[in-house]
Design a protein around this motif. Sequence first.
Motif, PDB file in Angstrom:
ATOM      1  N   UNK A  63       0.822  -1.214   0.000  1.00 33.01           N
ATOM      2  CA  UNK A  63       0.000   0.000   0.000  1.00 33.01           C
ATOM      3  C   UNK A  63       0.853   1.260   0.000  1.00 33.01           C
ATOM      4  N   UNK A  64       2.079   1.157   0.525  1.00 30.63           N
ATOM      5  CA  UNK A  64       2.923   2.332   0.686  1.00 30.63           C
ATOM      6  C   UNK A  64       4.383   1.894   0.682  1.00 30.63           C
ATOM      7  N   UNK A  65       5.243   2.694   0.059  1.00 31.80           N
ATOM      8  CA  UNK A  65       6.677   2.438   0.088  1.00 31.80           C
ATOM      9  C   UNK A  65       7.353   3.580   0.845  1.00 31.80           C
ATOM     10  N   UNK A  66       8.032   3.242   1.922  1.00 35.94           N
ATOM     11  CA  UNK A  66       8.805   4.224   2.694  1.00 35.94           C
ATOM     12  C   UNK A  66      10.254   4.145   2.227  1.00 35.94           C
ATOM     13  N   UNK A  95      11.499  10.409  13.327  1.00 39.44           N
ATOM     14  CA  UNK A  95      10.662  10.562  14.520  1.00 39.44           C
ATOM     15  C   UNK A  95       9.250  11.004  14.154  1.00 39.44           C
ATOM     16  N   UNK A  96       9.136  11.847  13.122  1.00 44.91           N
ATOM     17  CA  UNK A  96       7.819  12.317  12.700  1.00 44.91           C
ATOM     18  C   UNK A  96       7.114  11.319  11.778  1.00 44.91           C
ATOM     19  N   UNK A  97       7.910  10.602  10.969  1.00 45.46           N
ATOM     20  CA  UNK A  97       7.313   9.703   9.980  1.00 45.46           C
ATOM     21  C   UNK A  97       6.879   8.367  10.578  1.00 45.46           C
ATOM     22  N   UNK A  98       7.565   7.902  11.622  1.00 46.38           N
ATOM     23  CA  UNK A  98       7.266   6.575  12.171  1.00 46.38           C
ATOM     24  C   UNK A  98       5.824   6.433  12.622  1.00 46.38           C
ATOM     25  N   UNK A  99       5.263   7.382  13.394  1.00 51.65           N
ATOM     26  CA  UNK A  99       3.871   7.217  13.827  1.00 51.65           C
ATOM     27  C   UNK A  99       2.892   7.089  12.663  1.00 51.65           C
ATOM     28  N   UNK A 100       3.158   7.805  11.568  1.00 50.79           N
ATOM     29  CA  UNK A 100       2.252   7.743  10.419  1.00 50.79           C
ATOM     30  C   UNK A 100       2.329   6.378   9.733  1.00 50.79           C
ATOM     31  N   UNK A 101       3.530   5.809   9.672  1.00 51.75           N
ATOM     32  CA  UNK A 101       3.662   4.469   9.087  1.00 51.75           C
ATOM     33  C   UNK A 101       2.969   3.429   9.958  1.00 51.75           C
ATOM     34  N   UNK A 102       3.087   3.607  11.275  1.00 50.16           N
ATOM     35  CA  UNK A 102       2.407   2.687  12.191  1.00 50.16           C
ATOM     36  C   UNK A 102       0.894   2.807  12.063  1.00 50.16           C
ATOM     37  N   UNK A 103       0.398   4.013  11.798  1.00 56.03           N
ATOM     38  CA  UNK A 103      -1.045   4.195  11.596  1.00 56.03           C
ATOM     39  C   UNK A 103      -1.510   3.404  10.371  1.00 56.03           C
ATOM     40  N   UNK A 104      -0.692   3.418   9.313  1.00 57.76           N
ATOM     41  CA  UNK A 104      -1.037   2.635   8.121  1.00 57.76           C
ATOM     42  C   UNK A 104      -1.156   1.156   8.459  1.00 57.76           C
ATOM     43  N   UNK A 105      -0.221   0.649   9.246  1.00 52.20           N
ATOM     44  CA  UNK A 105      -0.271  -0.759   9.652  1.00 52.20           C
ATOM     45  C   UNK A 105      -1.459  -1.031  10.569  1.00 52.20           C
ATOM     46  N   UNK A 106      -1.751  -0.097  11.471  1.00 51.67           N
ATOM     47  CA  UNK A 106      -2.886  -0.266  12.389  1.00 51.67           C
ATOM     48  C   UNK A 106      -4.205  -0.355  11.632  1.00 51.67           C
ATOM     49  N   UNK A 107      -4.274   0.289  10.472  1.00 50.34           N
ATOM     50  CA  UNK A 107      -5.504   0.259   9.672  1.00 50.34           C
ATOM     51  C   UNK A 107      -5.563  -0.948   8.739  1.00 50.34           C
ATOM     52  N   UNK A 108      -4.620  -1.872   8.909  1.00 56.08           N
ATOM     53  CA  UNK A 108      -4.627  -3.058   8.064  1.00 56.08           C
ATOM     54  C   UNK A 108      -3.869  -2.908   6.766  1.00 56.08           C
TER      55      UNK A 108
END
Length: 318
Positions: A63-66, A95-108
């Motif tokens: 869904x996303x490439x970091x 530090x700013x990007x990690x929470x957003x990537x985790x949100x993507x994973x939390x949403x499946x």
Amino acid sequence: MRATPPSSAPSSDVPAPDARTFLIAGQRLNAPRVVPGLYLVATPIGHLGDITLRALETLAGADLIACEDTRITHRLLERYGISARLKPYHEHNAAQARPKLLETLDRGGSVALVSDAGTPLISDPGFKLVRDVYAAGHQVISLPGPSAVLVALSLAGLPTDRFFFDGFLPSKQGARRTRLAELAAIDATLVLFEAGSRIQNTVRDLAELLGAAREAAICRELTKLHQEVRRAPLGDLAAHADTMETRGEFVVVIAPPDPAAQMMSDDALDRWLTEALTRHSVKDAVAQAVELSGRHRREIYSRALELARRREADDGEH
């Protein structure tokens, strides 16, 4: 443990790319959406053909490439006809990007992590993301592939049964020389990364602190069109350092020390102690030198006192 093969994932509210496909030899292939999780995807270190089919399918199906640099990753994706959402993830914004990537994973959702070249997390940012993904209860899948460390080891013609990877050396000469003195006695083949702007000075320091007779290989632009491997004793490489091409990325591979030549020379010991005494007490400098030099403590202590007295005398004259 073998990772779950890419397959259709449960529905989620994560927006999907318009097309999950990739190109191989002009043929467009479908890539199923990968199951949720963080994918560590190794990418080419030079030649864009050095990528696995599984990596292409995962990059197209995520869904996303970091990535460290979206421009560099875009060139790879363009080569293989992959349309994907790219988000920067590097040491300056982690530090700013990690929470957003985790949100993507939390949403499946699924996230593929790539570095500019090679295997993610090897002298690249990412371990904190992996740690946090595990803590959040999501799976992490690693896709093996290119690594500059292993390519250089295979080309160097030096022992590979034991090796010690130390990444990039410090950029300042004093700190670099101190680190090299610490590495000198390690009984294994050494693998180092170095920038072109410092490679000539580093080779000279290596010859001085590790010994001119130690075999080494300097590998430049691995897997690229102008790949170059120089193999010679460190002394010979240092003597011709001024003629070295400094453009490109370098990996330096150094043979293990000769057991009969592991004792630090008088000159190298004096240089190391002189630098150490600018930052440490005589006691602390001597303790470190005993461990690094292979010499007796009494001999080193006497030499450190003499150097400390000279330094005090020179300071008094000024």
